[in-house]
Design an enzyme around this catalytic site. Structure first.
Site, PDB file in Angstrom:
ATOM      1  N   ASP A  65       0.822  -1.210   0.000  1.00 47.36           N
ATOM      2  CA  ASP A  65       0.000   0.000   0.000  1.00 47.36           C
ATOM      3  C   ASP A  65       0.857   1.262   0.000  1.00 47.36           C
ATOM      4  OD1 ASP A  65       0.882  -0.547   2.599  1.00 47.36           O
ATOM      5  OD2 ASP A  65      -1.110  -1.105   3.300  1.00 47.36           O
ATOM      6  N   ASP A 134      -7.568  -2.848  14.128  1.00 50.68           N
ATOM      7  CA  ASP A 134      -8.967  -2.983  13.704  1.00 50.68           C
ATOM      8  C   ASP A 134      -9.166  -4.158  12.740  1.00 50.68           C
ATOM      9  OD1 ASP A 134      -7.883  -2.058  11.334  1.00 50.68           O
ATOM     10  OD2 ASP A 134      -9.126  -0.257  11.192  1.00 50.68           O
ATOM     11  N   HIS A 136      -7.451  -4.775   9.914  1.00 50.26           N
ATOM     12  CA  HIS A 136      -7.133  -4.603   8.492  1.00 50.26           C
ATOM     13  C   HIS A 136      -5.873  -5.363   8.098  1.00 50.26           C
ATOM     14  CE1 HIS A 136      -4.756  -0.745   9.660  1.00 50.26           C
ATOM     15  NE2 HIS A 136      -3.865  -1.650   9.332  1.00 50.26           N
ATOM     16  N   GLU A 141      -9.680  -1.755   5.222  1.00 53.02           N
ATOM     17  CA  GLU A 141     -10.342  -1.510   6.494  1.00 53.02           C
ATOM     18  C   GLU A 141     -11.636  -2.326   6.570  1.00 53.02           C
ATOM     19  OE1 GLU A 141      -8.676  -0.162   8.669  1.00 53.02           O
ATOM     20  OE2 GLU A 141      -7.801   1.791   8.164  1.00 53.02           O
TER      21      GLU A 141
END
Ligand code: F6R
Length: 240
Positions: A65, A134, A136, A141
């Site tokens: 990313d 979280d 990811h 996400e």
């Protein structure tokens, strides 16, 4: 997934580095999927001596990313991080290492270009993954489609808080990123997910043992046949 519990992060990094070094010896033009963030640093660290004397001139790599709208010259752009932590210390050829184009000019075509480049390289041999608190992977996400390809996403507040440590203030953390999709990640031939520390325990449990759900994108790894999860005791503490 095969879960390996290690005493500490350097041990975990060493295990992954051994696998990657063996792959590169076997296949000098191996294609690596490169994660950024803190978690994979022990892997890159351990690769320094594992690859000493190995011809790495043909090794190829794709970052997971990149931030959108952050100058590639910014020290925290993932291009800079990959250059500093991977390309330079390991002596890789920067022309063979790609990061998604997060520039505002390039963004319209960046996802499609990246997907085409991965396919043209013959696919990713081993994808290194960290996991967000979280859940990811990459910057997919919660709510990301399992079929998703490289595209622009909005970072959650949680992820921006987690990554604020790399910037002066949280306001300096970009709002958007461009990330390989879950579908992209699942096409890699092997996945290695690493997680260290208590803060990752819940995400790890969800990814490895929870229901396969877009609410916890890391659970997508359960759909892949060749996954190794490397965790320390703290990150493993919520596993059954
Ligand atoms: C980084 C990435 C993210 C990180 C995750 C964990 O390229 O795609 O999924 O792996 O945010 O970050 P760290 O390792 O810093 O805890």
């Amino acid at each position: 997934a095969e879960v390996i519990i290690v005493p500490d992060a350097p041990t975990g990094g060493g295990i992954v580095a051994d696998e990657i070094a063996a792959l590169i010896r076997r296949r000098p033009d191996a294609v690596l999927g490169l994660a950024t963030g803190s978690t994979p640093l022990p892997v890159y660290e351990a690769l320094r001596d594992r690859l000493a004397g190995v011809d790495v001139s043909r090794v190829r790599g794709f970052a997971l990313d990149e931030y959108v709208g952050l100058d590639t010259a910014h020290p925290e752009s993932y291009r800079s991080v990959i250059t500093r932590e991977v390309v330079e210390p390991l002596g890789l050829d920067p022309r063979h290492i790609r990061t998604p184009d997060g520039s505002l000019d390039g963004i319209a075509r960046a996802g499609e270009d990246y997907e085409e480049a991965i396919v043209a390289a013959g696919g990713i041999d081993v994808q290194i993954l960290g996991i967000g608190t979280d859940g990811h992977i990459g910057f997919n996400e919660p709510g990301s489609s399992f079929a998703s390809r490289t595209r622009v996403k909005t970072l959650t507040r949680q992820t921006r808080e987690d990554n604020a440590r790399f910037f002066e203030t949280i306001d300096d953390v970009p709002m958007h990123c461009i990330t390989q999709g879950l579908g992209t990640i699942l096409r890699a031939r092997t996945l290695v997910l690493l997680a260290f520390g208590e803060g990752k325990a819940e995400a790890v449990a969800g990814a490895v043992e929870g229901p396969v759900t877009a609410s916890l994108p890391g659970s997508a790894i359960q759909l892949h046949e060749h996954v190794t999860v490397i965790v320390d005791e703290a990150a493993a503490s919520r596993l059954a």
